[in-house]
Design an enzyme around this catalytic site. Sequence first.
Site, PDB file in Angstrom:
ATOM      1  N   LYS A 205     138.892  -0.066 -79.205  1.00 54.44           N
ATOM      2  CA  LYS A 205     139.155  -1.154 -78.127  1.00 54.44           C
ATOM      3  C   LYS A 205     138.522  -2.425 -78.822  1.00 54.44           C
ATOM      4  CE  LYS A 205     139.339  -2.628 -73.532  1.00 54.44           C
ATOM      5  NZ  LYS A 205     139.376  -2.090 -72.094  1.00 54.44           N
ATOM      6  N   LYS A 260     143.919  -0.964 -79.332  1.00 50.80           N
ATOM      7  CA  LYS A 260     144.063  -2.200 -78.337  1.00 50.80           C
ATOM      8  C   LYS A 260     143.318  -3.258 -78.698  1.00 50.80           C
ATOM      9  CE  LYS A 260     143.080  -2.867 -73.688  1.00 50.80           C
ATOM     10  NZ  LYS A 260     142.412  -2.632 -72.337  1.00 50.80           N
TER      11      LYS A 260
HETATM   12  C1  PBG Z   1     139.605  -2.332 -68.531  1.00 48.23           C
HETATM   13  C2  PBG Z   1     140.822  -2.702 -69.028  1.00 48.23           C
HETATM   14  C3  PBG Z   1     141.150  -3.951 -69.868  1.00 48.23           C
HETATM   15  C4  PBG Z   1     142.420  -3.932 -70.241  1.00 48.23           C
HETATM   16  C5  PBG Z   1     142.910  -2.321 -70.036  1.00 48.23           C
HETATM   17  N1  PBG Z   1     141.854  -1.723 -69.346  1.00 48.23           N
HETATM   18  C6  PBG Z   1     140.619  -5.136 -69.694  1.00 48.23           C
HETATM   19  C7  PBG Z   1     139.115  -5.294 -70.314  1.00 48.23           C
HETATM   20  O1  PBG Z   1     138.741  -4.230 -71.119  1.00 48.23           O
HETATM   21  O2  PBG Z   1     138.683  -6.418 -70.148  1.00 48.23           O
HETATM   22  C8  PBG Z   1     143.374  -4.954 -70.891  1.00 48.23           C
HETATM   23  C9  PBG Z   1     144.934  -4.640 -70.735  1.00 48.23           C
HETATM   24  C10 PBG Z   1     145.521  -5.839 -70.923  1.00 48.23           C
HETATM   25  O3  PBG Z   1     144.935  -6.730 -71.307  1.00 48.23           O
HETATM   26  O4  PBG Z   1     146.726  -5.731 -70.764  1.00 48.23           O
HETATM   27  N2  PBG Z   1     138.530  -2.045 -69.243  1.00 48.23           N
END
Ligand code: PBG
Length: 340
Positions: A205, A260
């Site tokens: 991520k 992601k």
């Molecule tokens: C929380 C999380 C996030 C997303 C999914 N879980 C945001 C972040 O890490 O700031 C993002 C999903 C999206 O942008 O559609 N940790």
Amino acid sequence: MTESFSFPQPAFPVSRPRRLRRTDWARRMVAEHRLSCDDLIWPIFIHSRKDNAPIPSMPGVERLSIEAAVSAAKEAEDLGIPAIALFPATDPELKTAEGKEALNADNLVCQAVRAVKQATTNLGVLCDVALDPYTDHGHDGLLWDGEILNDETVAVLVQQALVQARAGCDIIAPSDMMDGRIGAIRAALDKEGFQHVQIMAYAAKYASAFYGPFRDAVGSAVNLGRGDKRTYQMNPANGDEALREVALDIGEGADMVMVKPGMPYLDICWRVKQTFGLPTFAYQVSGEYAMLAGAAERGWLDRAKVAWESLLAFKRAGCDGVLTYFARDIARMMAEADSR
Ligand code: PBG
């Protein structure tokens, strides 16, 4: 006798790839990848209100009441979408520095999980494990003296995962990027008899600007302010490091892994799938959705076509499925096509 011999000249051009593209039936016959409902996981935002509220930076997506989320879940099940992901927009007054609402067995997400599980029979429910919907600073972990603490956060995340598993969550999806959380969560789940609860690790991520609209949707943008998550989420410059992250999560017991964001990281999807062969998912995140849906709203792009094409890209890159805000639209289109 000097008869001149000439080799038969191949017709020009030697190969005509267009031959297989001339007709619909031929194009279908040689298609290498196809999208199916089974490839879709649908993220849904919920809030504690009784009405639904549009999310301006995500045209076509709303925060739903629990009741509306249950209807959405039933529709997803009917359409053949295998799983939904539930994301809570926590009331601001419930946010604290430690995010303790995450551990409330009756919090929004737990209520929604119970309601959805009761109303459906063949639909997986995925829950994020991370503290950002619950902290007043908007970070995924515990903040101390400007640092996001790792091991202390993991201890809380383990409790959060248990709370969600007890509510009936089928897939625990840690999205926090703390070190060692998969192993700790797996051990705790097993100890409490949740051997069947799956873990989909947000393994690679990235610290991405594409999460902006999501942070609007769950209301963490105001909390995070000018802060960023670069001390725990990955540097977009790195590819090899993603493989190390994935290897660690698999070693700690992840059943499935996720990359992601999605579209800007298709190379990572490909490398992860090629290297490990595990079920590999991509999250087509809120900013990717906003780009396509926002342009479509202005009439600049064809919404359905770009959604379809972008999802096919994930299949080509080796993904087994995609978390996408287009899931219901795409599944509805498939259902319509089937009924013709
Ligand atoms: C929380 C999380 C996030 C997303 C999914 N879980 C945001 C972040 O890490 O700031 C993002 C999903 C999206 O942008 O559609 N940790």
